[in-house]
Design an enzyme around this catalytic site. Structure first.
Site, mmCIF file in Angstrom:
data_model
loop_
_atom_site.group_PDB
_atom_site.id
_atom_site.type_symbol
_atom_site.label_atom_id
_atom_site.label_comp_id
_atom_site.label_asym_id
_atom_site.label_seq_id
_atom_site.Cartn_x
_atom_site.Cartn_y
_atom_site.Cartn_z
ATOM 1 N N LYS A 118 1.590 1.235 -1.253
ATOM 2 C CA LYS A 118 2.157 1.880 -2.456
ATOM 3 C C LYS A 118 2.808 0.835 -3.373
ATOM 4 C CE LYS A 118 4.929 4.473 0.055
ATOM 5 N NZ LYS A 118 4.605 4.017 1.407
ATOM 6 N N ARG A 171 9.723 12.531 -0.903
ATOM 7 C CA ARG A 171 9.397 12.304 0.506
ATOM 8 C C ARG A 171 9.675 13.522 1.371
ATOM 9 N NH1 ARG A 171 9.999 6.363 0.719
ATOM 10 N NH2 ARG A 171 9.538 5.668 2.799
ATOM 11 N N ARG A 185 4.539 -8.618 6.674
ATOM 12 C CA ARG A 185 4.916 -8.645 5.252
ATOM 13 C C ARG A 185 6.129 -9.545 5.000
ATOM 14 N NH1 ARG A 185 6.273 -2.984 2.549
ATOM 15 N NH2 ARG A 185 7.563 -2.771 4.405
ATOM 16 N N ARG A 243 12.010 -7.744 5.437
ATOM 17 C CA ARG A 243 12.886 -6.574 5.489
ATOM 18 C C ARG A 243 13.348 -6.311 6.914
ATOM 19 N NH1 ARG A 243 9.804 -1.956 2.091
ATOM 20 N NH2 ARG A 243 10.610 -0.710 3.812
ATOM 21 N N ARG A 261 9.548 5.318 11.139
ATOM 22 C CA ARG A 261 9.244 5.651 9.739
ATOM 23 C C ARG A 261 7.959 6.478 9.660
ATOM 24 N NH1 ARG A 261 9.614 -0.346 7.689
ATOM 25 N NH2 ARG A 261 8.501 0.411 5.866
#
Ligand code: AP5
Length: 215
Positions: free
Chosen positions: A13, A88, A127, A161, A172
């Site tokens: 996203k 969400r 990431r 992160r 998540r």
């Protein structure tokens, strides 16, 4: 034009929102980015959100909807928005309806990035971003052209992160399946949903999104 990008953690996203922002005069509103900024600044919202985010759970609907209202009210009139990570939950989806109609805005597209969840753990745990400009990279899929130097701004500082570890990512995903995926039927009834294969390479996903945006 207002667009929602939907998809589980790591679906792409943020990556695709950045690309659409570069191509069109739109802005990306990412509640995740807003919350991380609040945590970093130590604001009351950040203090409430920090532990929840680190546990991979969802921050309260009221907090995120208030962030979205403030962000929309700060935009120049006529600026199109890509909603990344919001709504969400069903209450957030209903709030967004009111938030948009109060401002005379119309939701044009809800684009779901369809992905294989197993591959997402690998995407997320690899990431990292530039600590200076926020450009996104990946240990295997997108390394800086010159090792250790950001392609966009030349910084040599990078960060990862805190919630990008396998255990938190699994939580998540649980939240996504339980609370976010069930909002899709709300938009399917309105005939605004398009599904795009998020497992394609990044450029192909962008091409598919451009086709949706340009009709
Ligand atoms: P948030 O920041 O929104 O995180 P997320 O939804 O979990 O999404 P991610 O940012 O992890 O993934 P992405 O889909 O943007 O993937 P990306 O493009 O980076 O939320 C974080 C937390 O904040 C939540 O857990 C919650 O606590 C809180 N929160 C936020 N919004 C909230 C809300 N509305 N309500 C309540 N709480 C909220 O891609 C991932 C990696 O894959 C990158 O390294 C990228 O380079 C790579 N990649 C991307 N596309 C491809 C591709 N096609 N092929 C190969 N690699 C790819």
């Amino acid at each position: 034009m207002d667009i929602i990008l939907l998809g589980p953690p790591g679906a792409g996203k943020g990556t695709q929102a950045h690309r659409l922002v570069e191509k069109y005069s739109m802005v990306q509103l990412s509640t995740g980015d807003m919350l991380r900024a609040a945590v970093k600044a130590g604001t009351p919202v950040g203090l409430q959100a920090k532990a929840v985010m680190e546990a991979g759970e969802l921050v309260s609907d009221d907090i995120v909807s208030a962030l979205i209202c403030d962000a929309l009210d700060a935009l120049d009139e006529g600026t199109g928005v890509i909603f990344d990570g919001y709504p969400r939950t069903a209450p957030q989806a209903h709030s967004l309806d009111t938030i948009l109609s109060d401002r005379g805005r119309v939701l044009d597209h809800v684009i779901e990035l369809e992905v294989n969840e197993e591959a997402l753990i690998d995407r997320i745990t690899g990431r990292f971003t530039c600590a200076n400009c926020g450009a996104g990279y990946h240990d295997r899929y997108k390394l800086p052209e010159m090792e250790g130097t950001c392609d966009r701004c030349g910084s040599t500082e990078f960060k990862r992160r805190k919630d990008d570890n396998a255990e938190t990512v699994r939580q998540r995903m649980v939240e996504y399946r339980a609370k976010t995926a069930p909002i899709l039927p709300i938009y399917e009834e309105r005939d605004v949903v398009t599904r795009v294969d998020g497992m394609d390479d990044m450029d192909s996903v962008t091409e598919s999104l451009v086709k949706v945006v340009e009709g």
